[in-house]
Design an enzyme around this catalytic site. Structure first.
Site, PDB file in Angstrom:
ATOM      1  N   HIS A   1       2.580   0.570  12.590  1.00 50.61           N
ATOM      2  CA  HIS A   1       2.949   1.351  11.452  1.00 50.61           C
ATOM      3  C   HIS A   1       2.337   2.808  11.545  1.00 50.61           C
ATOM      4  O   HIS A   1       2.619   3.571  10.570  1.00 50.61           O
ATOM      5  CB  HIS A   1       1.995   0.739  10.363  1.00 50.61           C
ATOM      6  CG  HIS A   1       2.733  -0.420   9.836  1.00 50.61           C
ATOM      7  ND1 HIS A   1       3.840  -0.182   8.705  1.00 50.61           N
ATOM      8  CD2 HIS A   1       2.887  -1.669   9.888  1.00 50.61           C
ATOM      9  CE1 HIS A   1       4.468  -1.398   8.453  1.00 50.61           C
ATOM     10  NE2 HIS A   1       3.743  -2.490   9.229  1.00 50.61           N
TER      11      HIS A   1
ATOM     12  N   LYS B   1       3.031   9.181  -3.548  1.00 56.93           N
ATOM     13  CA  LYS B   1       2.573   8.438  -2.382  1.00 56.93           C
ATOM     14  C   LYS B   1       1.197   8.967  -2.242  1.00 56.93           C
ATOM     15  O   LYS B   1       0.759   9.704  -2.850  1.00 56.93           O
ATOM     16  CB  LYS B   1       3.387   9.259  -1.218  1.00 56.93           C
ATOM     17  CG  LYS B   1       3.481  10.588  -1.158  1.00 56.93           C
ATOM     18  CD  LYS B   1       4.259  11.150  -0.019  1.00 56.93           C
ATOM     19  CE  LYS B   1       5.679  11.249  -0.158  1.00 56.93           C
ATOM     20  NZ  LYS B   1       6.628  10.084   1.011  1.00 56.93           N
ATOM     21  N   ARG B   2       0.602   8.132  -1.217  1.00 54.53           N
ATOM     22  CA  ARG B   2      -0.944   8.374  -1.169  1.00 54.53           C
ATOM     23  C   ARG B   2      -0.994   9.872  -0.760  1.00 54.53           C
ATOM     24  O   ARG B   2      -0.080  10.685  -0.282  1.00 54.53           O
ATOM     25  CB  ARG B   2      -1.221   7.480   0.177  1.00 54.53           C
ATOM     26  CG  ARG B   2      -1.448   6.295  -0.253  1.00 54.53           C
ATOM     27  CD  ARG B   2      -2.648   5.994  -1.488  1.00 54.53           C
ATOM     28  NE  ARG B   2      -3.886   6.175  -0.897  1.00 54.53           N
ATOM     29  CZ  ARG B   2      -4.871   5.258  -0.882  1.00 54.53           C
ATOM     30  NH1 ARG B   2      -4.595   3.966  -1.115  1.00 54.53           N
ATOM     31  NH2 ARG B   2      -6.070   5.710  -0.689  1.00 54.53           N
TER      32      ARG B   2
ATOM     33  N   LYS C   1       1.254  14.235   4.699  1.00 56.63           N
ATOM     34  CA  LYS C   1       2.448  13.952   3.882  1.00 56.63           C
ATOM     35  C   LYS C   1       2.566  15.319   3.152  1.00 56.63           C
ATOM     36  O   LYS C   1       3.503  15.763   2.396  1.00 56.63           O
ATOM     37  CB  LYS C   1       1.957  13.201   2.837  1.00 56.63           C
ATOM     38  CG  LYS C   1       2.074  11.641   3.343  1.00 56.63           C
ATOM     39  CD  LYS C   1       1.880  10.571   2.285  1.00 56.63           C
ATOM     40  CE  LYS C   1       1.792   8.904   2.813  1.00 56.63           C
ATOM     41  NZ  LYS C   1       2.782   8.234   2.783  1.00 56.63           N
TER      42      LYS C   1
ATOM     43  N   THR D   1       8.938   4.407   2.730  1.00 56.65           N
ATOM     44  CA  THR D   1       9.619   3.551   2.017  1.00 56.65           C
ATOM     45  C   THR D   1       9.756   4.036   0.576  1.00 56.65           C
ATOM     46  O   THR D   1      10.947   3.788   0.021  1.00 56.65           O
ATOM     47  CB  THR D   1       9.230   2.144   1.898  1.00 56.65           C
ATOM     48  OG1 THR D   1       7.794   2.433   1.369  1.00 56.65           O
ATOM     49  CG2 THR D   1       9.134   1.363   2.846  1.00 56.65           C
TER      50      THR D   1
ATOM     51  N   LYS E   1      13.435   3.990  -2.021  1.00 58.07           N
ATOM     52  CA  LYS E   1      13.268   3.604  -3.679  1.00 58.07           C
ATOM     53  C   LYS E   1      14.063   4.833  -4.142  1.00 58.07           C
ATOM     54  O   LYS E   1      14.752   4.696  -5.409  1.00 58.07           O
ATOM     55  CB  LYS E   1      11.953   3.481  -3.987  1.00 58.07           C
ATOM     56  CG  LYS E   1      11.235   2.341  -3.361  1.00 58.07           C
ATOM     57  CD  LYS E   1       9.717   2.326  -3.771  1.00 58.07           C
ATOM     58  CE  LYS E   1       9.134   1.434  -2.628  1.00 58.07           C
ATOM     59  NZ  LYS E   1       7.631   1.560  -2.562  1.00 58.07           N
TER      60      LYS E   1
HETATM   61  C1  LIG Z   1       6.703   2.590  -1.862  1.00 54.70           C
HETATM   62  C2  LIG Z   1       5.203   2.737  -2.410  1.00 54.70           C
HETATM   63  C3  LIG Z   1       4.456   3.353  -1.505  1.00 54.70           C
HETATM   64  C4  LIG Z   1       4.894   4.070  -0.220  1.00 54.70           C
HETATM   65  O1  LIG Z   1       5.538   5.417  -0.332  1.00 54.70           O
HETATM   66  P1  LIG Z   1       5.601   6.252   0.845  1.00 54.70           P
HETATM   67  O2  LIG Z   1       6.395   7.403   0.162  1.00 54.70           O
HETATM   68  O3  LIG Z   1       6.521   5.745   1.597  1.00 54.70           O
HETATM   69  O4  LIG Z   1       4.413   6.711   1.346  1.00 54.70           O
HETATM   70  C5  LIG Z   1       3.092   3.757  -1.909  1.00 54.70           C
HETATM   71  N1  LIG Z   1       2.593   3.101  -3.057  1.00 54.70           N
HETATM   72  C6  LIG Z   1       3.595   2.524  -3.980  1.00 54.70           C
HETATM   73  C7  LIG Z   1       2.993   2.051  -5.195  1.00 54.70           C
HETATM   74  C8  LIG Z   1       4.827   2.248  -3.582  1.00 54.70           C
HETATM   75  O5  LIG Z   1       5.735   1.532  -4.676  1.00 54.70           O
END
Ligand SMILES: *Cc1c(COP(=O)(O)O)cnc(C)c1O
Length: 859
Positions: free
Chosen positions: A384, A575-576, A581, A683, A687
């Site tokens: 990952h 995101k984190r 990022k 991911t 979404k």
């Molecule tokens: C999808 C998701 C992530 C991952 O987000 P990235 O933009 O891919 O880092 C992190 N936290 C939550 C709550 C998510 O639903």
């Protein structure tokens, strides 16, 4: 499976799919009436409440329990079918499952969302209010844990026999609050009032050894075989908690089995001579801490004994459980790898390779070679991350102290493995050193990724670019030795949770337009493409986006106490929080826009609301500083009347799966701006796309494939690509040059450095600014101008609503590839070699209701 059955928007499931057990049974019926009776029944007979005194919480519990009954009916059938058929089973091992709230998803997957709403309405209750009562089970940090949860949804939907194995953390990821402009962490007490979805199985329990030393003795049977005995210094008992995970429109609830650590029973202490009683009691207390808390970090916290203990604990429980299941149906373990395949979600569970060897060789007296044949055909490994600091490794003394026997086993695996390497590449000592499972350059470490690759029959990356970089960089030597082991499996997300449940308005329009089959056949969304050119359709599409933005506006008001303008572009990065990022690159754009709007009030740009959300690891200083900067900039802009109607910044606190349901559908622009080569897949990007947001992004992770799918015209691309990043780094990257030669960049940096956002205090953000000018590991300075220019193109596009909504429709129409169903089909066909097992919902027969002789007490 018929389309009708899967249509979550239809008012009721077709009559012929109703269960045959009784007539609209209180436990199993799906009609409005049956659900009404079930909720009242649960309220009185499980919650001991009657309506006049029931709280929302009581009503949530009652509804959840009613839904759980319906899951358990299917669960019993599923367990029976799997047992009868001896089905090959996928075991998805993951230290994290960020499953999100379960009630809404279960209603959708059962096809009774609308019936439940009506039933509650007739009882004078509101489904949305009850859904809001559910605590988020925060059993993960971010993307990796959420991926595991999406994959469980798809496995069940595709009717694949599967078990998710993980840890029942008592405290999940912390709750984030903002105080005085900074992140503070509050404990997550998600089990405070119990979870209606978790079923304790105290009789499914294993004793896990830790610490101590090993001893050697000749086999009792007088053979010349030396048996190793591991004499631990500590024992922990793991017990199972099961959560049913129902597929969409099918009768398959798979099992998420989470292990919880308890003190072992007394007699076990005598068995390993704990010494005096006090010590034994202390050992009991400390054993329970193993599953207390999730490590709140996406990457590894180096050298944490407890983390290694957690990993070993859940892996050992899981493997022992699989062995138990195997011995229920076969006399020995010879065909273990035919009946089980284990997917390792990153290196966290990779100690499983050594543990299965230990179990087979030490506990089941198997010879090394057959044991290795089974082990190396059981595991598959998903990598990952490319961040070198995140590649898990353990200092040798620590590892040996916790797992002395495993250290010996890893040495043995390593010896044989390096022998293999020698044969492949004679005379290449440097390669041996690079590939060894033990890092011997300087202080010695166990390299968990190498153990995972050596012990697995398949290795995969999580996006096309990431897999290529694995093969050419991080795992190059391994790829040269075993090219056939490597493949790519681009991540996906479940459209049931992230579209059907999160975005009912858009789902309804899609179903009205192309029919109801799309949630399990996402390529059918392509049928929306012609409608992108239909002005009436686009108008409806915009209306839905506005509706969803209004929902988000409400939530922002509730949690961040600010009013935002739904007509502005919702420019979102959730995101984190992490330097790679590059949330701070987004902020540089915000400050740039602020400066330009101040200098030129007539600047023709789209009004924007820039929304940030995400947690920073509690010990990650720079990430916490980035949050402070977001909030500091947000405050100044909020107090500047010149920005009204033009620019606003919001920090949305405590980003999690629950509020993600509101955020994705309410977004216009998706910020995916990591430095190329750093984000394995992402991911969140998928979404957003599925909910009609357009992406501004770099050629990183799955962004590359999103752009391929939607076409260059429907994606806002900026920044260097991976070869350019590499070349610049090789040339010698000097971030200050950009500052010195780009006057606008200088203005932006200087404004922050001047203390403008901190009431004149120049110290607060100095570490961040200095880091950018002197190191800038993630090359914000190099990508700055390209990003600013690209944001100008975004703004121009937004000012043309017809163009924007056309692009938005096309983004959704071309998002089918990113369904986790597609990803799981690839895993099934190419790695796991498993087939679906159809579960028929039939009446429980008289035979099903017979107890075994043992249970009945018949001698
Ligand atoms: C999808 C998701 C992530 C991952 O987000 P990235 O933009 O891919 O880092 C992190 N936290 C939550 C709550 C998510 O639903």
């Amino acid at each position: 499976m018929n389309d009708q059955h899967r249509d979550a928007c239809s008012a009721s499931p077709p009559k012929d799919s109703l269960p045959l057990v009784g007539q609209e049974d209180r436990r199993t019926g799906l009609s409005v009436d049956a659900l009404k009776r079930a909720v009242l029944d649960k309220l009185v007979y499980s919650q001991a409440r009657f309506p006049a005194v029931a709280t929302r919480r009581d009503c949530f519990q009652a509804l959840a329990q009613a839904v759980r009954d319906r899951l358990l009916q299917r669960w019993v059938q599923t367990a029976r079918t799997y047992r009868e058929q001896g089905s090959r089973t996928v075991c998805y091992m993951s230290a994290e499952f960020l499953i999100g709230p379960q009630l809404g998803n279960n209603l959708i997957n059962l096809g009774i969302h609308d019936n439940a709403r009506q039933a509650l309405q007739e009882l004078g209750l509101d489904l949305d209010v009850l859904l809001d009562q559910e605590e988020e089970p925060g059993l993960g940090n971010g993307g990796l844990g959420r991926l595991a949860a999406c994959y469980l949804d798809s496995l069940a939907t595709l009717e694949i026999p599967a078990i998710g194995y993980g840890i029942r953390y008592e405290f999940g990821i912390f709750t984030q609050a903002i105080r005085d402009g900074c992140q503070v962490e509050l404990t997550d007490k998600w089990l405070r009032s119990g979870s209606p979805w978790l079923i304790h199985r105290p009789n499914i329990a294993f004793d896990i050894k830790l610490g101590g030393h090993t001893e050697r003795q000749y086999d009792v049977r007088g053979s010349r075989r030396l048996r190793v005995q591991w004499v631990p210094s500590k024992l922990v008992r793991g017990t199972a908690w099961d959560m049913p995970v129902l597929g969409y429109g099918v009768n398959t609830p798979n099992r998420l089995r989470l292990w919880s650590a308890e003190a072992p029973e007394e007699f076990d202490f005598a068995a390993f001579n704990a010494g005096n009683y006090d010590e034994a009691v202390n050992a009991q207390i400390s054993s329970e801490t193993i599953t207390k808390v999730l490590y709140p970090n996406d990457e590894t916290e180096a050298g944490q004994i407890l983390r290694l203990e957690q990993q070993y604990f859940f892996v050992s429980c899981s493997l022992q459980d699989m062995i138990r299941l195997q011995l229920q149906r076969e006399p020995n373990l010879d065909r273990f790898n035919e009946k089980f395949v284990v997917q390792l979600n990153d290196t966290h569970p990779s100690i499983a390779v050594a543990e299965l060897m230990r179990l087979l060789v030490d506990e089941f007296a198997m010879e090394w070679d057959p044991a290795w044949a089974i082990t190396s055909r059981t595991f598959a490994y998903t990598n990952h991350t490319l961040l070198p600091e995140a590649l898990e490794k353990w200092r040798l003394p620590l590892f040996q102290r916790v797992l002395p026997r495993h250290f010996e086993i890893i040495c043995e695996i390593n010896e044989r493995f390096l022998d293999d390497v020698r044969i492949h590449f004679p005379g290449d000592d440097a390669r041996l050193r690079r590939m060894s499972l033990i890092d011997e350059d300087g202080p010695r470490y166990v390299r968990m990724a190498h153990l995972a690759v050596a012990g697995s029959f398949a290795v995969n990356g999580v996006a096309a670019l990431h897999t290529e970089l694995l093969k050419s960089d991080v795992l190059k030597d391994f790829h040269e030795m075993w090219p056939e082991k490597f493949s790519n499996k681009t991540n996906g997300v479940t459209p049931r949770r992230f579209v059907l449940l999160a975005n009912p308005a858009m789902s309804k329009l899609i179903t009205e337009t192309i029919g109801s089959g799309w949630p399990t056949d996402m390529e059918r969304l392509r049928e929306l493409e012609p409608h992108a050119d239909d002005a009436g359709f686009r108008e409806a599409w915009r209306g839905i986006k506005t509706h969803n933005k209004n929902n988000l506006v409400h939530e922002i008001k509730r949690v961040a106490h600010v009013d935002v303008d739904p007509a502005s572009m919702f420019d979102v990065q959730v995101k984190r929080i992490h330097e790679y990022k590059r949330q701070h690159l987004n902020l540089l754009h915000v400050v740039s826009l602020y400066k330009r709007l101040k200098d030129n009030p007539n600047l023709a740009v789209a009004p924007r609301t820039v929304i940030f959300g995400g947690k920073a690891a509690p010990g990650y200083f720079m990430a916490k500083l980035m949050i402070r900067l977001v909030i500091a900039v947000a405050d100044v802009i909020a107090r500047d009347p010149a920005m009204r109607g033009k620019l606003q910044v919001v920090f949305f606190p405590n980003y999690n799966v629950k509020n993600a349901h509101l955020i994705f559908p309410g977004s216009d622009l998706s910020e995916q701006i990591s430095l190329a080569g750093k984000e394995a897949s992402g991911t969140g990007n998928m979404k957003f796309q599925m909910n009609g947001a357009l992406t501004i992004g770099t050629l990183d992770g799955a962004n590359v494939e999103i752009r391929e799918q939607v076409g260059d015209d429907n994606f806002f691309l900026f920044g260097m690509n991976t070869p350019e990043v590499k070349e610049l780094r090789n040339r010698g990257y000097r971030p200050r040059t950009y500052y010195e030669t780009n006057p606008h960049l200088r203005e932006v940096i200087d404004l922050i450095a001047s203390g403008f956002f901190t009431k004149g205090d120049r110290e607060v953000f100095r570490p961040l600014i200095e880091h950018l000018l002197d190191h800038d590991e993630y090359m914000l300075m190099a990508d700055f101008q390209s990003y600013i220019d690209c944001q100008a193109r975004v703004s121009e596009a937004y000012l043309d609503p017809e163009r924007w909504s056309r692009m938005s429709v096309l983004n959704v129409a071309r998002s089918g590839f990113f369904s986790s169903d597609r990803a799981i089909r690839e895993y099934c066909d190419e790695i796991w070699k498993v087939k679906p097992v159809r579960i028929e919902l039939t009446e429980l027969s008289a035979d099903d209701m017979k107890f075994t002789r043992a249970t009945a007490g018949v001698r």
